[in-house]
Design an enzyme around this catalytic site. Structure first.
Site, PDB file in Angstrom:
ATOM      1  N   THR A 207      46.511  35.124  34.316  1.00 36.26           N
ATOM      2  CA  THR A 207      45.697  36.199  34.862  1.00 36.26           C
ATOM      3  C   THR A 207      46.627  37.306  35.310  1.00 36.26           C
ATOM      4  OG1 THR A 207      43.957  34.732  35.644  1.00 36.26           O
ATOM      5  CG2 THR A 207      44.167  36.817  36.788  1.00 36.26           C
ATOM      6  N   ARG A 235      31.716  29.387  31.920  1.00 35.84           N
ATOM      7  CA  ARG A 235      32.329  29.369  33.245  1.00 35.84           C
ATOM      8  C   ARG A 235      32.927  30.757  33.569  1.00 35.84           C
ATOM      9  NH1 ARG A 235      37.801  30.447  35.222  1.00 35.84           N
ATOM     10  NH2 ARG A 235      38.124  29.203  37.075  1.00 35.84           N
ATOM     11  N   ASP A 238      37.247  33.588  39.386  1.00 34.95           N
ATOM     12  CA  ASP A 238      37.330  34.585  40.454  1.00 34.95           C
ATOM     13  C   ASP A 238      37.658  35.983  39.951  1.00 34.95           C
ATOM     14  OD1 ASP A 238      39.823  33.533  39.655  1.00 34.95           O
ATOM     15  OD2 ASP A 238      40.781  34.201  41.506  1.00 34.95           O
TER      16      ASP A 238
END
Ligand code: SD4
Length: 346
Positions: A207, A235, A238
């Protein structure tokens, strides 16, 4: 892109993590030196060592007096462009073999946009920006997000995995074991944390979270990711959730996160970090308190996972904290252009 910090060509985040044990003393020296530098603006910070190249792109905008929101978008696009990188379409797929992307962006006025589960679009950060700039909404998901992107001129990319992802997915299919345990350094292969790593020893997630303060003192941030490798289809982590993977309050500062998104969402992680800074904690202490919140909930589980927070306050002071060893971040300002190791709790 071949950014070279250590004299080793083409260092990327994966081999950096392997090198970090060797280079830790040098990094620690840099870190203590950096902490003595006066805060400055403009400044841009990104998660991980791959943030160096991201920062370089963002810096081109900042150094010309550009806005932090434009710098953040430019930085995130840099890594989304890379082939065989785990952010963007080069990233690892979900358990059905499909790459689905999450991204969000937030400016100094609390304008924000996000996309989740976006398929076959190269620049989710720019789609998130479009959501922010042109719609009354904050978050678009799945087919709707893709439809919005196509309607706004983003090309549909071929339905194919990068070479790295193909190999990793084939390896994963041999066991199809899914455990969201990521990026814990120096664990032996086959050991209790083995699912955190692919057979080549590289960590199984990626990320890019970044934020910038421009010369005018305005702060913006962005996050882009292919999410946890081999996640369930559908899914969302965050990185698409404002207040979890990213939060900006221009009066206080900004925070971003990397790691097991579910743990971050549970505590509204980056919002929490910013609120701790509002109460007067330093960025590093604010990140530490958020990490403690995760660990306190389930210490045994926390030993098997990684979450790292990175934060900056309005003065341009910054800091990070992670559950485990292994989290690093990159900083670019007039004072420095460096990778820093994060402190960690366990
Ligand atoms: C997620 N937070 O999807 C992301 C994963 C990550 O580096 O940070 N990878 O949960």
């Amino acid at each position: 892109m071949a950014y070279n910090l250590t004299g080793i060509p083409n260092m990327n985040r994966r081999n950096f993590l392997h090198l970090s044990a060797l280079t830790a003393p040098a990094l620690a020296t840099q870190n203590s030196f950096a902490s003595k530098l006066a805060p400055t603006k403009p400044i841009v910070l990104s998660t991980w060592d791959s943030g160096m190249a991201v920062n370089a792109e963002a810096w081109k905008v900042l150094v010309k007096g550009g806005r932090s929101i434009d710098a953040v978008e430019a930085g995130a696009r840099q890594i989304e462009d890379m082939q065989n990188c785990c952010v963007g379409l080069g990233g690892y797929p979900d358990r059905d073999g499909i790459v689905t992307l999450d991204a969000c962006i937030m400016d100094h006025n609390a304008n924000c946009g996000a996309v989740a589960g976006l398929e076959r679009i190269k620049h989710p950060i720019s789609v998130a920006r479009k959501v922010m700039d042109t719609t009354p909404h904050v978050l678009l998901v799945g087919n709707g997000a893709q439809q919005f992107a196509l309607q706004n001129g983003f090309p549909k990319e071929p339905d194919q995995l990068s070479d790295d992802a193909k190999k990793a997915y084939a390896d994963w299919l041999k066991t199809s074991e899914y455990k969201p345990q990521i990026n814990i350094e120096n664990q032996p292969k086959g050991g209790p944390f083995a699912p955190a790593f692919f057979p080549d020893g590289s960590p199984n997630h990626d990320t890019m979270g970044l934020f910038a303060m421009d010369a005018a003192g305005n702060i913006s941030g962005g996050v882009t990711t292919s999410g946890m490798a081999f996640k369930l289809h559908g899914r969302v982590g965050d990185s698409a959730v404002i207040g979890a993977g990213l939060f900006v309050d221009n009066a206080v500062g900004a925070a971003t996160s990397s790691g097991v998104g579910e743990e971050v969402i549970r505590i509204c992680g980056t919002h929490l970090v910013v609120e701790f800074m509002r109460q007067g904690l330093s960025p590093e202490m604010a990140c530490k308190k958020a990490v403690e919140r995760i660990v306190k909930r389930d210490r045994v589980k926390a030993k098997t996972l990684q979450v790292g927070f990175l934060a900056m306050n309005k003065k341009g002071e910054y800091g990070a904290y992670a559950v485990q060893k292994g989290f690093v971040f990159s900083v670019k300002s007039a004072n420095e252009n460096k990778i820093h190791p994060s402190k960690f709790l366990l």
